[in-house]
Scaffold this active site. Structure first.
Site: not given
Length: 333
Positions: A10, A14, A85, A138, A142, A193, A250, A256-258
């Site tokens: 979650a 998610g 994980f 895609g 989030s 990516k 992204t 985008s966290r990256n």
């Protein structure tokens, strides 16, 4: 008629995808280890920890921390666990998931140590046949999907009928899934990516502009396409939503966290400092070394992943990373 769908994990993606499934008319059960998240979703229809921007999740979403209860009636089980994980977490569900259920991965990454894609990790962990596994990938940031902004995605399964079942289960007025049988291509796009996004973010953080970003993105696309084709993927997949589409989203958004992780590196933060200020997992960080290893395994050069690996492991600067991307000789594109 709606289906019973369970989402394992979650986090932000998610939970946002759980909302999509609920909006599509399904009964959705979120599974999480964190009791605070379970109680928040179950009792208040709110995930204050991972997706606070959504004030109220749909009434047909609930949550549990009990593994058996979570999956016992599931027609579809969606896996949204941090990629590194996944194997450890999924072993606990082996034997609990109904024999008819389709297992769907939202995860993007290459497993460190084994260099395996998430489809391989999921199928091995659950002893799952290929036709009951699907992957979704895609241009799906989030927060934007949680805000119900129009978006599209791709569902991949070797069994096109099962891909279609999953796609139908997540089709809403704002979320449009397409289908393919190219599981390998979809998985490779989603994983590789993220490494490119780290590099683009780093260049932006260091103050470089559009030309540099475009250079990194296009060379990154060439690198991930070559790796994918060597692994057995359809090259067309890399030029669709799962490839170019996801790359654009992204590599161009602070959501985008990256990208954000890379930008913090470009501003001079160490890997440890960037990790501390990150909100969630930047999957490109653990994936980078795995991509280099995969390139060695498939005999495909990975200059961008290699240079980003040097950034993460040796602390080289953005200018050094960019200088190392190309040799001195003139070559064809």
């Amino acid at each position: 008629m709606g289906k019973n769908i369970t989402v394992l994990g979650a986090g932000a993606w998610g939970t946002a995808f759980g909302q999509v499934l609920a909006d599509a008319g399904n009964t959705v059960t979120m599974w999480a280890k964190e009791q605070q998240i379970v109680e928040g979703i179950r009792d208040h229809h709110h995930n204050a920890v991972r997706l606070p921007s959504v004030e109220k999740l749909p009434d047909n979403m609930t949550a549990t921390g009990d593994r058996a209860e979570a999956v016992k009636n599931a027609d579809i089980v969606v896996v949204a666990i941090a990629a590194q994980f996944a194997r450890v977490a999924l072993v606990e569900f082996k034997g609990l998931i109904p024999d008819h259920a389709i297992v769907v991965s939202l995860m993007k990454g290459i497993e460190r140590g084994t260099n395996k894609r998430m489809d391989e990790v999921v199928r091995e962990s659950l002893d799952l046949p290929a036709d009951r596994f699907a992957a979704i990938s895609g241009p799906n940031l989030s927060k934007e999907i949680a805000d119900r902004h129009p978006a599209a995605t791709v569902v991949a399964c070797t069994n096109l009928d099962n891909a279609t079942k999953v796609a139908e289960a997540c089709t809403t007025s704002y979320f449009k899934p397409f289908v393919t049988t190219d599981v390998i291509g979809l998985e490779m796009c989603g994983s590789l990516k993220n490494v490119t996004a780290l590099a683009v973010g780093m260049a932006r953080g260091a103050g470089y502009g559009e030309n540099t970003a475009a250079m990194i993105e296009t060379r990154g696309l060439a690198e991930l396409t070559a790796l994918g084709v060597a692994a057995g993927a359809d090259p067309k997949t890399f030029f669709g939503l799962a490839g170019v589409g996801d790359l654009i989203a992204t590599c161009g958004s602070s959501l985008s966290r990256n990208y954000t992780f890379g930008a913090n590196l470009g501003k001079g933060l160490t890997v440890e400092e960037a990790t501390k200020v990150s909100n969630g997992v930047a999957e490109g960080v653990p994936t980078t070394d795995a991509v280099v290893a995969l390139g060695d395994q498939l005999d495909v050069p990975t200059p961008l992943a290699y240079q980003m690996s040097r950034v993460l492991n040796e602390g080289i600067s953005c200018s050094e990373m960019l200088a190392g991307l190309f040799g001195h000789e003139v070559t064809g594109e």
